[in-house]
Design an enzyme around this catalytic site. Structure first.
Site, PDB file in Angstrom:
ATOM      1  N   ARG A 101       4.163  -3.025  -4.643  1.00 18.99           N
ATOM      2  CA  ARG A 101       3.112  -2.532  -3.729  1.00 18.99           C
ATOM      3  C   ARG A 101       1.935  -2.142  -4.614  1.00 18.99           C
ATOM      4  NH1 ARG A 101       3.582   1.348   1.488  1.00 18.99           N
ATOM      5  NH2 ARG A 101       4.384  -0.640   2.238  1.00 18.99           N
ATOM      6  N   HIS A 128       0.561  -7.961   4.112  1.00 19.19           N
ATOM      7  CA  HIS A 128       1.840  -7.228   4.196  1.00 19.19           C
ATOM      8  C   HIS A 128       2.861  -8.188   4.823  1.00 19.19           C
ATOM      9  CE1 HIS A 128       4.521  -3.982   4.070  1.00 19.19           C
ATOM     10  NE2 HIS A 128       3.998  -3.150   4.944  1.00 19.19           N
ATOM     11  N   GLN A 131       6.246  -6.971   6.448  1.00 17.02           N
ATOM     12  CA  GLN A 131       6.026  -6.302   7.731  1.00 17.02           C
ATOM     13  C   GLN A 131       5.897  -7.336   8.853  1.00 17.02           C
ATOM     14  OE1 GLN A 131       5.357  -2.690   8.299  1.00 17.02           O
ATOM     15  NE2 GLN A 131       5.805  -3.420  10.344  1.00 17.02           N
ATOM     16  N   ASP A 221      -2.713  -0.092  14.159  1.00 21.13           N
ATOM     17  CA  ASP A 221      -2.435   0.495  12.845  1.00 21.13           C
ATOM     18  C   ASP A 221      -3.504   1.564  12.602  1.00 21.13           C
ATOM     19  OD1 ASP A 221      -1.548   0.940  10.228  1.00 21.13           O
ATOM     20  OD2 ASP A 221      -2.311  -0.947   9.409  1.00 21.13           O
ATOM     21  N   CYS A 261       3.029  -0.528  12.749  1.00 22.90           N
ATOM     22  CA  CYS A 261       3.794  -0.674  11.507  1.00 22.90           C
ATOM     23  C   CYS A 261       4.261   0.678  10.976  1.00 22.90           C
ATOM     24  CB  CYS A 261       2.961  -1.402  10.460  1.00 22.90           C
ATOM     25  SG  CYS A 261       1.339  -0.669  10.210  1.00 22.90           S
ATOM     26  N   ARG A 289      12.796  -3.807   9.485  1.00 24.31           N
ATOM     27  CA  ARG A 289      12.271  -4.094   8.144  1.00 24.31           C
ATOM     28  C   ARG A 289      13.426  -4.382   7.193  1.00 24.31           C
ATOM     29  NH1 ARG A 289       7.432  -2.207   6.449  1.00 24.31           N
ATOM     30  NH2 ARG A 289       7.952  -3.521   4.664  1.00 24.31           N
TER      31      ARG A 289
HETATM   32  N1   CP Z   1       5.048   0.019   7.403  1.00 22.26           N
HETATM   33  C1   CP Z   1       5.225   0.285   6.099  1.00 22.26           C
HETATM   34  O1   CP Z   1       5.074  -0.569   5.230  1.00 22.26           O
HETATM   35  O2   CP Z   1       5.578   1.572   5.845  1.00 22.26           O
HETATM   36  P1   CP Z   1       5.637   2.251   4.397  1.00 22.26           P
HETATM   37  O3   CP Z   1       4.197   2.378   3.951  1.00 22.26           O
HETATM   38  O4   CP Z   1       6.276   3.589   4.646  1.00 22.26           O
HETATM   39  O5   CP Z   1       6.414   1.394   3.477  1.00 22.26           O
HETATM   40  N1  NVA Z   2      -2.770  -0.757   6.830  1.00 23.41           N
HETATM   41  C1  NVA Z   2      -1.892   0.271   6.330  1.00 23.41           C
HETATM   42  C2  NVA Z   2      -0.474  -0.167   6.464  1.00 23.41           C
HETATM   43  C3  NVA Z   2       0.551   0.815   5.975  1.00 23.41           C
HETATM   44  C4  NVA Z   2       1.953   0.310   6.138  1.00 23.41           C
HETATM   45  C5  NVA Z   2      -2.222   0.559   4.873  1.00 23.41           C
HETATM   46  O1  NVA Z   2      -2.482  -0.377   4.121  1.00 23.41           O
HETATM   47  O2  NVA Z   2      -2.264   1.737   4.502  1.00 23.41           O
END
Ligand code: CP
Ligand code: NVA
Length: 306
Positions: A101, A128, A131, A221, A261, A289
């Site tokens: 990440r 993502h 997701q 989101d 999400c 997930r």
């Molecule tokens: N939706 C998602 O990716 O959640 P986290 O940021 O908690 O991993």
């Molecule tokens: N769009 C959000 C998604 C988190 C799972 C972010 O990038 O923070």
């Protein structure tokens, strides 16, 4: 070597293969069977941003399947102690798969370029993919047929929205998006989407009420993603008309699902009434997930063996 960096990396057939693996693994898991598909396999995880769902679901999933995982912290000095290509080549001597990440999408691309094991994008500012795969798998569990389904995104055309749009395009799902001016998909992304999915049903509008018409599921989101905290106040103003609330859901068909999400900022992009409504499947989505990522791991580690 196969990676999952964006959904541009997978074909429609491969997504169906991942879903079939997911279905098999999930069904057995729910029956109390944890098949040890990955004994002795090791997954490294490098996270530059916070995570509950992605991190814990990958680690729990790997443990269920007889493998092991390690969260690499600051002590490995990623990006600081040595060049990323040197770091990656060495890490691949020890592990079978890397989940990342990253703040910058280019970092995951750079690691994938030098990796001799599979790399999975666990979220960047661009995409993502895990997701979106879990979400489409979840929608398929609820609808008669994906090809008759319509997913409506309300809000920022962000990382999650981009991955969902590609997933919908590849799987024949009508994708609609309502975003305020200045927060829409870029022309470059739309060009790539249309090139990959020329027959896709795509609706782009600024009007959320128009977008949710005929929706099987309405998805939103946060208005400010991780890394955009400084824009929070401005975005709160710009997205004020894009809250998913009972009034907006009343413009969608009765029974339309609500998806997010997570994590959510209750009272901003979604109200408690919608998030906690019987049509909200957000917790189920989060649960999937893990199942979908087991499917992704089974697919990727399977391609390594062949
Ligand atoms: N939706 C998602 O990716 O959640 P986290 O940021 O908690 O991993
Ligand atoms: N769009 C959000 C998604 C988190 C799972 C972010 O990038 O923070």
């Amino acid at each position: 070597m196969r990676h999952l960096i964006t959904l541009d990396d997978v074909s429609r057939e491969e997504i169906h293969r991942i879903f079939a693996l997911t279905e098999d693994i999930k069904t057995k898991f729910l029956a109390g069977v944890r098949e040890p598909l990955f004994p002795g396999r090791v997954m490294a995880m490098l996270f530059e941003k916070q995570s509950l769902r992605t991190r814990v679901s990958f680690q729990a999933g790997m443990a269920h399947m007889g493998g092991t995982s390690m969260m690499l912290g600051d002590d490995v000095g990623f990006g600081k102690r040595e060049r990323i290509d040197d770091f990656t080549k060495v890490l691949c001597q020890f592990v079978d798969v890397i989940v990342m990440r990253c703040k910058q999408h280019e970092t995951v691309e750079q690691v994938a370029q030098h990796a001799t094991c599979s790399v999975i994008n666990g979220l960047t500012d661009v995409a993502h993919p895990c997701q979106a795969l879990a979400d489409l798998y979840t929608i398929e569990e609820h609808v008669h047929s994906l090809e008759d389904a319509k997913l409506t995104w309300v809000g920022d055309a962000n990382n999650v929205a981009r991955s969902l749009a590609v997933a919908c395009g590849k799987l024949g799902v009508h994708f609609a998006i309502a975003s305020p001016q200045g927060y829409e998909f870029s022309p470059a992304f739309l060009e790539s989407l249309r090139a990959q999915c020329p027959d896709m049903q795509l609706t782009i509008t600024a009007d959320p009420h128009e977008a949710v018409t005929d929706a099987s599921a309405v998805y939103t989101d946060v208005w400010a993603s991780m890394g955009q905290e400084k824009e929070q106040a401005q975005r709160k103003k710009d997205f004020a008309d894009y809250q998913v609330n009972e009034k907006l859901m009343a413009s969608a068909p009765q029974g339309a699902l609500f998806m997010h999400c997570l994590p959510a900022r209750r009272g901003e992009e979604v109200t408690d009434a919608v998030l906690d409504s019987p049509n909200s499947i957000v917790v189920e989505q989060a649960g999937n997930r893990m199942h979908a990522q087991k499917g992704i791991l089974a697919w990727l580690l399977g391609t390594q063996r062949s």
